[in-house]
Design a protein around this motif. Structure first.
Motif, mmCIF file in Angstrom:
data_model
loop_
_atom_site.group_PDB
_atom_site.id
_atom_site.type_symbol
_atom_site.label_atom_id
_atom_site.label_comp_id
_atom_site.label_asym_id
_atom_site.label_seq_id
_atom_site.Cartn_x
_atom_site.Cartn_y
_atom_site.Cartn_z
ATOM 1 N N MET A 92 0.835 -1.201 0.000
ATOM 2 C CA MET A 92 0.000 0.000 0.000
ATOM 3 C C MET A 92 0.873 1.256 0.000
ATOM 4 S SD MET A 92 -3.361 0.272 2.421
ATOM 5 C CE MET A 92 -2.385 0.697 3.833
ATOM 6 N N LEU A 93 1.920 1.233 0.796
ATOM 7 C CA LEU A 93 2.826 2.374 0.923
ATOM 8 C C LEU A 93 3.502 2.699 -0.412
ATOM 9 C CD1 LEU A 93 3.853 4.090 3.381
ATOM 10 C CD2 LEU A 93 5.815 2.579 3.435
ATOM 11 N N LEU A 94 3.951 1.680 -1.104
ATOM 12 C CA LEU A 94 4.672 1.877 -2.361
ATOM 13 C C LEU A 94 3.736 2.058 -3.554
ATOM 14 C CD1 LEU A 94 7.509 -0.748 -1.884
ATOM 15 C CD2 LEU A 94 7.692 1.735 -1.686
ATOM 16 N N GLY A 95 2.588 1.428 -3.537
ATOM 17 C CA GLY A 95 1.643 1.528 -4.638
ATOM 18 C C GLY A 95 1.922 0.509 -5.722
ATOM 19 N N SER A 96 1.073 0.508 -6.744
ATOM 20 C CA SER A 96 1.188 -0.515 -7.786
ATOM 21 C C SER A 96 1.603 0.038 -9.146
ATOM 22 C CB SER A 96 -0.140 -1.258 -7.922
ATOM 23 O OG SER A 96 -1.153 -0.343 -8.291
ATOM 24 N N GLU A 97 1.674 1.342 -9.278
ATOM 25 C CA GLU A 97 2.021 1.915 -10.578
ATOM 26 C C GLU A 97 3.482 1.685 -10.950
ATOM 27 O OE1 GLU A 97 0.471 5.233 -12.115
ATOM 28 O OE2 GLU A 97 -1.509 4.874 -11.275
ATOM 29 N N ARG A 143 25.267 -6.371 12.358
ATOM 30 C CA ARG A 143 25.227 -7.710 11.754
ATOM 31 C C ARG A 143 24.609 -7.659 10.363
ATOM 32 N NH1 ARG A 143 21.815 -10.843 15.262
ATOM 33 N NH2 ARG A 143 21.901 -12.394 13.623
ATOM 34 N N ALA A 144 23.554 -6.873 10.201
ATOM 35 C CA ALA A 144 22.886 -6.780 8.896
ATOM 36 C C ALA A 144 23.833 -6.201 7.841
ATOM 37 C CB ALA A 144 21.619 -5.931 9.012
ATOM 38 N N TYR A 145 24.497 -5.102 8.196
ATOM 39 C CA TYR A 145 25.447 -4.501 7.248
ATOM 40 C C TYR A 145 26.623 -5.436 6.971
ATOM 41 C CZ TYR A 145 23.257 0.095 6.848
ATOM 42 O OH TYR A 145 22.404 1.120 6.559
ATOM 43 N N SER A 146 27.134 -6.093 7.976
ATOM 44 C CA SER A 146 28.288 -6.976 7.758
ATOM 45 C C SER A 146 27.908 -8.200 6.924
ATOM 46 C CB SER A 146 28.934 -7.390 9.077
ATOM 47 O OG SER A 146 28.081 -8.243 9.802
ATOM 48 N N ASN A 147 26.636 -8.582 6.930
ATOM 49 C CA ASN A 147 26.180 -9.693 6.090
ATOM 50 C C ASN A 147 25.848 -9.249 4.669
ATOM 51 O OD1 ASN A 147 26.519 -11.467 8.179
ATOM 52 N ND2 ASN A 147 24.484 -12.342 8.040
ATOM 53 N N GLY A 148 25.730 -7.926 4.438
ATOM 54 C CA GLY A 148 25.575 -7.467 3.066
ATOM 55 C C GLY A 148 24.368 -6.630 2.722
ATOM 56 N N CYS A 149 23.578 -6.196 3.710
ATOM 57 C CA CYS A 149 22.476 -5.308 3.337
ATOM 58 C C CYS A 149 23.062 -3.947 2.954
ATOM 59 C CB CYS A 149 21.435 -5.169 4.448
ATOM 60 S SG CYS A 149 21.845 -4.038 5.773
ATOM 61 N N VAL A 150 22.339 -3.197 2.123
ATOM 62 C CA VAL A 150 22.845 -1.901 1.681
ATOM 63 C C VAL A 150 22.207 -0.739 2.424
ATOM 64 C CG1 VAL A 150 23.486 -2.729 -0.602
ATOM 65 C CG2 VAL A 150 21.223 -1.745 -0.252
ATOM 66 N N ASP A 151 21.097 -1.021 3.124
ATOM 67 C CA ASP A 151 20.448 0.020 3.916
ATOM 68 C C ASP A 151 19.610 -0.640 4.998
ATOM 69 O OD1 ASP A 151 19.683 2.609 4.731
ATOM 70 O OD2 ASP A 151 19.521 3.265 2.654
ATOM 71 N N TYR A 152 19.211 0.156 5.986
ATOM 72 C CA TYR A 152 18.516 -0.376 7.166
ATOM 73 C C TYR A 152 17.484 0.652 7.598
ATOM 74 C CZ TYR A 152 18.365 -3.187 11.498
ATOM 75 O OH TYR A 152 18.009 -4.021 12.526
ATOM 76 N N ILE A 153 16.224 0.255 7.616
ATOM 77 C CA ILE A 153 15.135 1.154 8.008
ATOM 78 C C ILE A 153 14.384 0.522 9.180
ATOM 79 C CG2 ILE A 153 12.945 2.179 7.303
ATOM 80 C CD1 ILE A 153 13.947 2.182 4.441
ATOM 81 N N THR A 154 14.129 1.317 10.193
ATOM 82 C CA THR A 154 13.326 0.803 11.298
ATOM 83 C C THR A 154 11.866 1.225 11.118
ATOM 84 O OG1 THR A 154 13.943 2.701 12.667
ATOM 85 C CG2 THR A 154 15.204 0.691 12.982
ATOM 86 N N LYS A 155 10.983 0.316 11.518
ATOM 87 C CA LYS A 155 9.545 0.579 11.463
ATOM 88 C C LYS A 155 9.189 1.513 12.606
ATOM 89 C CE LYS A 155 8.816 -4.128 9.809
ATOM 90 N NZ LYS A 155 8.282 -5.451 10.162
ATOM 91 N N PRO A 156 8.206 2.374 12.450
ATOM 92 C CA PRO A 156 7.318 2.520 11.301
ATOM 93 C C PRO A 156 8.027 3.178 10.125
ATOM 94 C CG PRO A 156 6.781 4.192 12.915
ATOM 95 C CD PRO A 156 7.849 3.323 13.517
ATOM 96 N N GLN A 214 8.568 5.411 6.845
ATOM 97 C CA GLN A 214 8.136 6.676 6.253
ATOM 98 C C GLN A 214 8.192 6.528 4.743
ATOM 99 O OE1 GLN A 214 6.994 9.119 8.271
ATOM 100 N NE2 GLN A 214 7.389 7.625 9.889
ATOM 101 N N ARG A 215 7.069 6.740 4.069
ATOM 102 C CA ARG A 215 6.961 6.522 2.628
ATOM 103 C C ARG A 215 8.041 7.280 1.847
ATOM 104 N NH1 ARG A 215 4.575 8.211 -2.255
ATOM 105 N NH2 ARG A 215 3.738 6.438 -3.409
ATOM 106 N N GLY A 216 8.209 8.556 2.113
ATOM 107 C CA GLY A 216 9.184 9.353 1.381
ATOM 108 C C GLY A 216 10.597 8.811 1.516
ATOM 109 N N GLU A 217 10.979 8.462 2.731
ATOM 110 C CA GLU A 217 12.313 7.912 2.978
ATOM 111 C C GLU A 217 12.516 6.608 2.205
ATOM 112 O OE1 GLU A 217 15.030 6.270 6.711
ATOM 113 O OE2 GLU A 217 12.860 6.482 6.980
#
Length: 136
Positions: free
Chosen positions: A33-38, A106-119, A121-124
């Protein structure tokens, strides 16, 4: 001398394929819903093991990965995706409630490129996705 500007129709734009990995159906629905389908099409996995299979089969442009899941958590799944030549180059953003420093490290050292905590934000989230998928 005036130059005429020509607009070239390149046909329908390809949507960005996103693999959503979360064991909570409500979170998956929220992210869709946040990202949409278009602009986006979605592939869904409920845990890290499913994420490995879906990433290999579907070759998404980007993965949004939860951390806390049954069978295989997101951090372990990121590491395994990075070890596989077929999935090593797919950008992975961790999307989780776990903001503690050890999880982030741990997430970055395993290879993620970014990290967002919930909740989320759509724009971010959109800004990060666009930066990571530009030119794909």
């Amino acid at each position: 001398m005036e130059h005429a500007r020509q607009i070239v129709d390149t046909g329908p734009r390809r949507r960005t394929k996103v693999l959503l990995v979360d064991d909570q159906q409500t979170q998956i629905m929220f992210e869709q819903m946040l990202l949409g389908s278009e602009e986006f099409e979605y592939v869904i996995a409920r845990n890290g093991r499913e994420a490995l299979d879906m990433a290999r089969a579907e070759r998404p442009d980007l993965i949004l990965m939860d951390v806390m899941m049954p069978e295989m958590d997101g951090i372990e799944a990121v590491g395994k995706l990075r070890e596989d030549d077929a999935t090593a180059g797919i950008p992975i953003i961790m999307v989780t409630t776990r903001g503690e420093e050890d999880y982030v490290e741990r997430a970055y050292s395993n290879g993620c490129v970014d990290y967002i905590t919930k909740p989320i934000q759509r724009g971010e989230l959109l800004t990060k996705i666009q930066a990571l998928t530009a030119g794909r």
